[in-house]
Design a protein around this motif. Sequence first.
Motif, mmCIF file in Angstrom:
data_model
loop_
_atom_site.group_PDB
_atom_site.id
_atom_site.type_symbol
_atom_site.label_atom_id
_atom_site.label_comp_id
_atom_site.label_asym_id
_atom_site.label_seq_id
_atom_site.Cartn_x
_atom_site.Cartn_y
_atom_site.Cartn_z
ATOM 1 N N ASN A 22 0.760 -1.186 -0.007
ATOM 2 C CA ASN A 22 -0.018 0.043 0.013
ATOM 3 C C ASN A 22 0.890 1.232 0.071
ATOM 4 O OD1 ASN A 22 -2.467 -1.416 0.000
ATOM 5 N ND2 ASN A 22 -2.482 -1.457 2.199
ATOM 6 N N GLU A 23 1.861 1.367 0.623
ATOM 7 C CA GLU A 23 2.693 2.378 0.822
ATOM 8 C C GLU A 23 3.549 2.511 -0.548
ATOM 9 O OE1 GLU A 23 4.878 5.787 1.571
ATOM 10 O OE2 GLU A 23 3.095 4.938 2.812
ATOM 11 N N TRP A 24 3.787 1.406 -1.409
ATOM 12 C CA TRP A 24 4.659 1.695 -2.510
ATOM 13 C C TRP A 24 3.499 2.305 -3.630
ATOM 14 C CZ3 TRP A 24 6.522 -3.913 -1.977
ATOM 15 C CH2 TRP A 24 7.450 -3.972 -0.991
ATOM 16 N N LEU A 25 2.031 1.745 -3.343
ATOM 17 C CA LEU A 25 1.185 2.185 -4.497
ATOM 18 C C LEU A 25 0.726 3.815 -4.132
ATOM 19 C CD1 LEU A 25 -0.918 -0.999 -4.394
ATOM 20 C CD2 LEU A 25 0.702 -0.422 -6.300
ATOM 21 N N ARG A 26 0.876 4.100 -3.009
ATOM 22 C CA ARG A 26 0.576 5.422 -2.609
ATOM 23 C C ARG A 26 1.459 6.437 -3.220
ATOM 24 N NH1 ARG A 26 -1.311 3.454 2.321
ATOM 25 N NH2 ARG A 26 0.582 3.649 3.345
ATOM 26 N N GLU A 27 2.762 5.932 -3.036
ATOM 27 C CA GLU A 27 3.869 6.750 -3.692
ATOM 28 C C GLU A 27 3.903 6.908 -5.302
ATOM 29 O OE1 GLU A 27 7.506 5.123 -1.996
ATOM 30 O OE2 GLU A 27 7.638 6.329 -0.239
ATOM 31 N N ILE A 28 3.584 5.790 -5.788
ATOM 32 C CA ILE A 28 3.252 5.477 -7.312
ATOM 33 C C ILE A 28 2.209 6.645 -7.654
ATOM 34 C CG2 ILE A 28 2.890 3.985 -9.245
ATOM 35 C CD1 ILE A 28 4.410 1.960 -7.691
ATOM 36 N N THR A 148 9.092 -6.195 -7.545
ATOM 37 C CA THR A 148 8.896 -5.355 -8.916
ATOM 38 C C THR A 148 8.002 -4.282 -8.341
ATOM 39 O OG1 THR A 148 9.056 -7.311 -10.275
ATOM 40 C CG2 THR A 148 7.885 -5.322 -11.066
ATOM 41 N N LEU A 149 7.063 -4.630 -7.588
ATOM 42 C CA LEU A 149 6.097 -3.457 -6.830
ATOM 43 C C LEU A 149 7.025 -2.409 -6.129
ATOM 44 C CD1 LEU A 149 2.950 -5.510 -5.918
ATOM 45 C CD2 LEU A 149 3.198 -3.784 -7.759
ATOM 46 N N ALA A 150 8.133 -2.963 -5.292
ATOM 47 C CA ALA A 150 8.911 -2.325 -4.508
ATOM 48 C C ALA A 150 9.779 -1.275 -5.538
ATOM 49 C CB ALA A 150 9.769 -2.965 -3.615
ATOM 50 N N LYS A 151 10.286 -1.759 -6.631
ATOM 51 C CA LYS A 151 11.221 -1.239 -7.588
ATOM 52 C C LYS A 151 10.420 -0.033 -8.231
ATOM 53 C CE LYS A 151 14.936 -1.602 -10.784
ATOM 54 N NZ LYS A 151 15.676 -2.546 -11.293
ATOM 55 N N LEU A 152 9.111 -0.444 -8.644
ATOM 56 C CA LEU A 152 8.358 0.523 -9.275
ATOM 57 C C LEU A 152 8.305 2.052 -8.465
ATOM 58 C CD1 LEU A 152 5.701 -1.862 -10.648
ATOM 59 C CD2 LEU A 152 6.661 -0.176 -12.142
ATOM 60 N N SER A 153 8.009 1.758 -7.334
ATOM 61 C CA SER A 153 7.984 2.911 -6.320
ATOM 62 C C SER A 153 9.497 3.474 -6.082
ATOM 63 C CB SER A 153 7.453 2.483 -4.923
ATOM 64 O OG SER A 153 7.647 3.481 -4.206
ATOM 65 N N TRP A 154 10.259 2.721 -5.846
ATOM 66 C CA TRP A 154 11.684 3.120 -5.474
ATOM 67 C C TRP A 154 12.387 3.931 -6.562
ATOM 68 C CZ3 TRP A 154 16.266 2.080 -7.695
ATOM 69 C CH2 TRP A 154 17.528 2.622 -7.084
ATOM 70 N N HIS A 155 12.257 3.416 -7.877
ATOM 71 C CA HIS A 155 12.815 3.735 -8.724
ATOM 72 C C HIS A 155 12.321 5.307 -9.144
ATOM 73 C CE1 HIS A 155 13.763 4.248 -13.210
ATOM 74 N NE2 HIS A 155 14.868 3.912 -12.960
ATOM 75 N N GLU A 156 11.207 5.600 -9.136
ATOM 76 C CA GLU A 156 10.378 6.948 -9.441
ATOM 77 C C GLU A 156 11.050 7.835 -8.274
ATOM 78 O OE1 GLU A 156 6.449 6.365 -11.714
ATOM 79 O OE2 GLU A 156 6.174 6.410 -9.557
ATOM 80 N N GLU A 157 11.173 7.377 -7.067
ATOM 81 C CA GLU A 157 11.494 8.198 -6.018
ATOM 82 C C GLU A 157 12.936 8.606 -6.056
ATOM 83 O OE1 GLU A 157 9.335 9.642 -3.790
ATOM 84 O OE2 GLU A 157 7.955 8.591 -4.891
ATOM 85 N N HIS A 158 13.844 7.604 -6.437
ATOM 86 C CA HIS A 158 15.142 7.631 -6.471
ATOM 87 C C HIS A 158 15.658 8.697 -7.732
ATOM 88 C CE1 HIS A 158 19.414 6.289 -7.828
ATOM 89 N NE2 HIS A 158 18.883 6.001 -9.144
ATOM 90 N N HIS A 159 14.734 8.830 -8.788
ATOM 91 C CA HIS A 159 15.045 9.752 -9.887
ATOM 92 C C HIS A 159 14.497 11.161 -9.497
ATOM 93 C CE1 HIS A 159 17.552 7.429 -12.193
ATOM 94 N NE2 HIS A 159 16.812 6.258 -12.579
ATOM 95 N N LEU A 160 13.319 11.167 -8.757
ATOM 96 C CA LEU A 160 12.906 12.506 -8.268
ATOM 97 C C LEU A 160 13.823 13.157 -7.446
ATOM 98 C CD1 LEU A 160 10.221 13.879 -8.851
ATOM 99 C CD2 LEU A 160 9.579 13.055 -6.322
ATOM 100 N N ALA A 161 14.575 12.200 -6.776
ATOM 101 C CA ALA A 161 15.668 13.120 -5.689
ATOM 102 C C ALA A 161 16.791 13.437 -6.415
ATOM 103 C CB ALA A 161 16.221 11.821 -4.912
ATOM 104 N N HIS A 162 16.989 12.723 -7.843
ATOM 105 C CA HIS A 162 18.172 13.338 -8.614
ATOM 106 C C HIS A 162 17.790 14.536 -9.172
ATOM 107 C CE1 HIS A 162 19.731 8.942 -9.305
ATOM 108 N NE2 HIS A 162 20.563 9.584 -8.542
ATOM 109 N N ILE A 163 16.501 14.494 -9.599
ATOM 110 C CA ILE A 163 15.979 15.942 -10.111
ATOM 111 C C ILE A 163 16.205 17.064 -9.215
ATOM 112 C CG2 ILE A 163 13.938 17.171 -11.109
ATOM 113 C CD1 ILE A 163 13.029 14.329 -12.418
ATOM 114 N N ARG A 164 15.726 16.977 -8.059
ATOM 115 C CA ARG A 164 15.753 17.792 -6.563
ATOM 116 C C ARG A 164 17.338 18.216 -6.777
ATOM 117 N NH1 ARG A 164 11.567 14.609 -4.061
ATOM 118 N NH2 ARG A 164 9.888 16.070 -3.777
ATOM 119 N N ILE A 165 18.188 17.119 -6.664
ATOM 120 C CA ILE A 165 19.579 17.570 -6.617
ATOM 121 C C ILE A 165 20.302 18.487 -7.994
ATOM 122 C CG2 ILE A 165 22.143 16.527 -6.919
ATOM 123 C CD1 ILE A 165 20.828 14.337 -5.246
ATOM 124 N N ALA A 166 19.732 18.055 -9.094
ATOM 125 C CA ALA A 166 19.997 18.945 -10.291
ATOM 126 C C ALA A 166 19.556 20.376 -10.222
ATOM 127 C CB ALA A 166 19.632 18.288 -11.553
#
Length: 169
Positions: A22-28, A148-166
């Motif tokens: 549920n947490e992963w799906l909320r983030e997605i 896979t469900l975990a990665k679907l969430s984590w991957h988006e958050e991972h690159h959102l953090a990269h965008i914030r850093i940029a």
Amino acid sequence: MDVKFPIGQLQVPDEVTAEDVNEWLREIDSYTTRLRELVDSLSDEDLNKTYRDGSWTIRQLVHHVADSQLALYERLKLALTEYQPTVSEFDQDKWAYLPDNRLPVESSIRMLEGLNERIVALGNYVTGAQLDRVFIHETDGEIRVAETLAKLSWHEEHHLAHIRIALEL
């Protein structure tokens, strides 16, 4: 902070709970809204910023997230409908330099809106037993639906953090 992995590496519990899912799906589900807050008003110059030397631009990151979510979604569906299907790897670095990655980021954000809606709907359908179903990745071996469900969430958050850093936010 590790700029390459600003939110840490993907970690999936051995025993995934409904609350984890549920947490992963909320983030997605909220991802594209949060992504839009960061990139909708960016200029072309801003979209060409990187989060570290030699990294992808913000524009490439947005397009990469859409590409990757699409591939993971397909793998998720295969794992839920076939017995241990084998999936191929894709060369994300080569994909990042294809001409469609020069398009406005809006095309990928729209794609992500629909794709993430479908991922959430599918994720809400997955039962406890289905979390242990697998696909076989040609280089990484068995990957569980839960991972896979975990990665679907984590991957988006991972690159959102990269965008914030940029953007130095």
